[in-house]
Design a protein around this motif. Structure first.
Motif, PDB file in Angstrom:
ATOM      1  N   VAL A 119       0.860  -1.128   0.069  1.00  0.00           N
ATOM      2  CA  VAL A 119       0.054  -0.173   0.038  1.00  0.00           C
ATOM      3  C   VAL A 119       0.870   1.325   0.017  1.00  0.00           C
ATOM      4  O   VAL A 119       2.158   1.421   0.667  1.00  0.00           O
ATOM      5  CB  VAL A 119      -0.893   0.070   1.117  1.00  0.00           C
ATOM      6  CG1 VAL A 119      -1.816   1.336   1.356  1.00  0.00           C
ATOM      7  CG2 VAL A 119      -1.939  -1.150   1.229  1.00  0.00           C
ATOM      8  N   GLU A 120       0.699   2.233  -0.815  1.00  0.00           N
ATOM      9  CA  GLU A 120       1.221   3.332  -0.949  1.00  0.00           C
ATOM     10  C   GLU A 120       0.127   4.399  -0.620  1.00  0.00           C
ATOM     11  O   GLU A 120      -0.962   4.554  -1.194  1.00  0.00           O
ATOM     12  CB  GLU A 120       1.705   3.750  -2.252  1.00  0.00           C
ATOM     13  CG  GLU A 120       3.443   2.885  -2.438  1.00  0.00           C
ATOM     14  CD  GLU A 120       4.519   3.426  -1.490  1.00  0.00           C
ATOM     15  OE1 GLU A 120       4.271   4.316  -0.679  1.00  0.00           O
ATOM     16  OE2 GLU A 120       5.445   2.536  -1.522  1.00  0.00           O
ATOM     17  N   LEU A 121       0.353   5.190   0.678  1.00  0.00           N
ATOM     18  CA  LEU A 121      -0.759   6.219   0.718  1.00  0.00           C
ATOM     19  C   LEU A 121      -0.101   7.567   0.150  1.00  0.00           C
ATOM     20  O   LEU A 121       0.973   7.868   0.806  1.00  0.00           O
ATOM     21  CB  LEU A 121      -0.969   6.306   2.319  1.00  0.00           C
ATOM     22  CG  LEU A 121      -2.066   7.298   2.967  1.00  0.00           C
ATOM     23  CD1 LEU A 121      -3.459   6.678   2.338  1.00  0.00           C
ATOM     24  CD2 LEU A 121      -1.820   7.094   4.374  1.00  0.00           C
ATOM     25  N   VAL A 122      -0.819   8.401  -0.599  1.00  0.00           N
ATOM     26  CA  VAL A 122      -0.394   9.437  -1.019  1.00  0.00           C
ATOM     27  C   VAL A 122      -0.543  10.457   0.144  1.00  0.00           C
ATOM     28  O   VAL A 122      -1.479  10.948   0.576  1.00  0.00           O
ATOM     29  CB  VAL A 122      -1.383  10.208  -2.471  1.00  0.00           C
ATOM     30  CG1 VAL A 122      -0.991  11.418  -2.749  1.00  0.00           C
ATOM     31  CG2 VAL A 122      -1.089   8.869  -3.276  1.00  0.00           C
ATOM     32  N   SER A 123       0.840  11.218   0.600  1.00  0.00           N
ATOM     33  CA  SER A 123       0.554  12.301   1.354  1.00  0.00           C
ATOM     34  C   SER A 123       0.746  13.643   0.600  1.00  0.00           C
ATOM     35  O   SER A 123       0.878  13.721  -0.565  1.00  0.00           O
ATOM     36  CB  SER A 123       1.991  12.118   2.196  1.00  0.00           C
ATOM     37  OG  SER A 123       3.028  12.491   1.584  1.00  0.00           O
ATOM     38  N   GLU A 124       0.655  14.884   1.340  1.00  0.00           N
ATOM     39  CA  GLU A 124       0.605  16.225   1.070  1.00  0.00           C
ATOM     40  C   GLU A 124       1.928  16.349   0.108  1.00  0.00           C
ATOM     41  O   GLU A 124       1.997  17.210  -0.896  1.00  0.00           O
ATOM     42  CB  GLU A 124       0.619  17.199   2.043  1.00  0.00           C
ATOM     43  CG  GLU A 124      -0.762  17.101   2.845  1.00  0.00           C
ATOM     44  CD  GLU A 124      -1.926  17.394   1.688  1.00  0.00           C
ATOM     45  OE1 GLU A 124      -1.886  18.217   1.010  1.00  0.00           O
ATOM     46  OE2 GLU A 124      -3.000  16.779   1.950  1.00  0.00           O
ATOM     47  N   THR A 125       3.163  15.721   0.552  1.00  0.00           N
ATOM     48  CA  THR A 125       4.353  16.281  -0.236  1.00  0.00           C
ATOM     49  C   THR A 125       4.727  14.775  -1.373  1.00  0.00           C
ATOM     50  O   THR A 125       5.627  15.277  -1.867  1.00  0.00           O
ATOM     51  CB  THR A 125       5.707  15.997   0.966  1.00  0.00           C
ATOM     52  OG1 THR A 125       5.573  14.875   1.298  1.00  0.00           O
ATOM     53  CG2 THR A 125       5.354  17.135   1.816  1.00  0.00           C
ATOM     54  N   ASP A 126       3.752  13.928  -1.512  1.00  0.00           N
ATOM     55  CA  ASP A 126       4.165  13.102  -2.620  1.00  0.00           C
ATOM     56  C   ASP A 126       3.906  13.818  -3.983  1.00  0.00           C
ATOM     57  O   ASP A 126       2.740  14.281  -4.306  1.00  0.00           O
ATOM     58  CB  ASP A 126       3.532  11.863  -2.630  1.00  0.00           C
ATOM     59  CG  ASP A 126       3.826  11.075  -1.387  1.00  0.00           C
ATOM     60  OD1 ASP A 126       5.112  11.150  -0.971  1.00  0.00           O
ATOM     61  OD2 ASP A 126       2.994  10.185  -0.767  1.00  0.00           O
ATOM     62  N   ASP A 127       4.608  13.416  -5.080  1.00  0.00           N
ATOM     63  CA  ASP A 127       4.291  13.597  -6.552  1.00  0.00           C
ATOM     64  C   ASP A 127       3.752  12.405  -6.770  1.00  0.00           C
ATOM     65  O   ASP A 127       4.329  11.248  -6.883  1.00  0.00           O
ATOM     66  CB  ASP A 127       5.604  13.729  -7.128  1.00  0.00           C
ATOM     67  CG  ASP A 127       5.543  13.982  -8.550  1.00  0.00           C
ATOM     68  OD1 ASP A 127       4.938  13.061  -9.120  1.00  0.00           O
ATOM     69  OD2 ASP A 127       5.706  15.216  -9.153  1.00  0.00           O
ATOM     70  N   LEU A 128       2.331  12.394  -7.405  1.00  0.00           N
ATOM     71  CA  LEU A 128       1.751  11.573  -7.677  1.00  0.00           C
ATOM     72  C   LEU A 128       2.015  10.601  -8.764  1.00  0.00           C
ATOM     73  O   LEU A 128       2.370   9.386  -8.777  1.00  0.00           O
ATOM     74  CB  LEU A 128       0.208  11.789  -7.962  1.00  0.00           C
ATOM     75  CG  LEU A 128      -0.769  10.641  -8.471  1.00  0.00           C
ATOM     76  CD1 LEU A 128      -0.933   9.889  -7.054  1.00  0.00           C
ATOM     77  CD2 LEU A 128      -2.384  11.278  -8.853  1.00  0.00           C
TER      78      LEU A 128
END
Length: 193
Positions: A119-128
């Motif tokens: 599982v990868e959870l997209v955080s505010e600092t992630d580049d999708l």
């Protein structure tokens, strides 16, 4: 602080041991190494992301504790993929049969395998786009099932071996399918945060 990529491949080749030392000396950061030798530096997560990760970890842990079908790991676990990259998914799991093939020494270090499930959870600092590339890299290295969860827009991208990515919107749960038989992730706490 956002994620930073450093191209160090022309300057230094990090061995598994040196990369482990670097990660150990910088415990406040999550470090990954790409197959091309790029060092990825990720800051600690914020409170909302940390809470969401913990919720997912807890649900997987409970299912795994009851079934004992494999081993579950948090985001601090490094996996040395067949392509040479060292990655740390937010949540991961491997079948007990795969775990049993590892020696006692291998189990103490970055695991020299690809998880069966991540599982990868997209955080505010992630580049999708970068997180999607990471999911594709897992697939190319043996991943069976992966979920890219984006709380901001309540979407999940499901990655499966030998199939096209499937995008789900507004779902309240996810099935572990035949990879995690009987596991259902309740997304309500992830969306509510």
């Amino acid at each position: 602080m956002s994620t930073v990529s450093l191209n160090i491949s022309n300057i230094v080749k990090l061995t598994d041991e040196k990369f482990a030392e670097l990660a150990d000396a910088n415990r406040d950061l999550r470090l990954e190494l790409t197959a091309k030798g790029e060092l990825i530096i990720m800051p600690p997560t914020g409170g909302e992301t940390g809470d969401r990760n913990f919720e997912i970890d807890g649900q997987l842990w409970l299912w795994n504790r009851q079934t004992r079908l494999g081993k579950a790991f948090d985001s601090s676990t490094g996996f040395r993929l067949p392509n040479g990259a060292t990655r740390s998914p937010d949540v991961s799991w491997i079948r007990i049969e795969k775990w049993s093939t590892l020696s006692a020494e291998q189990r103490k270090k970055f695991l020299p395998i690809c998880p069966d499930f991540v599982v990868e959870l997209v955080s505010e600092t992630d580049d999708l786009a970068q997180v999607r590339q990471k999911m594709q890299e897992y697939l190319e290295n043996g991943l069976l099932l992966g979920w890219l969860i984006n709380p901001k827009n309540r979407t999940v991208e499901v990655f499966r071996a030998n199939r096209e990515m499937e995008r789900l919107e507004g779902v309240l749960s996810l099935s572990g399918e035949d990879v995690l038989p009987g596991f259902v992730l309740n997304l309500q706490p992830i969306w509510e945060n």
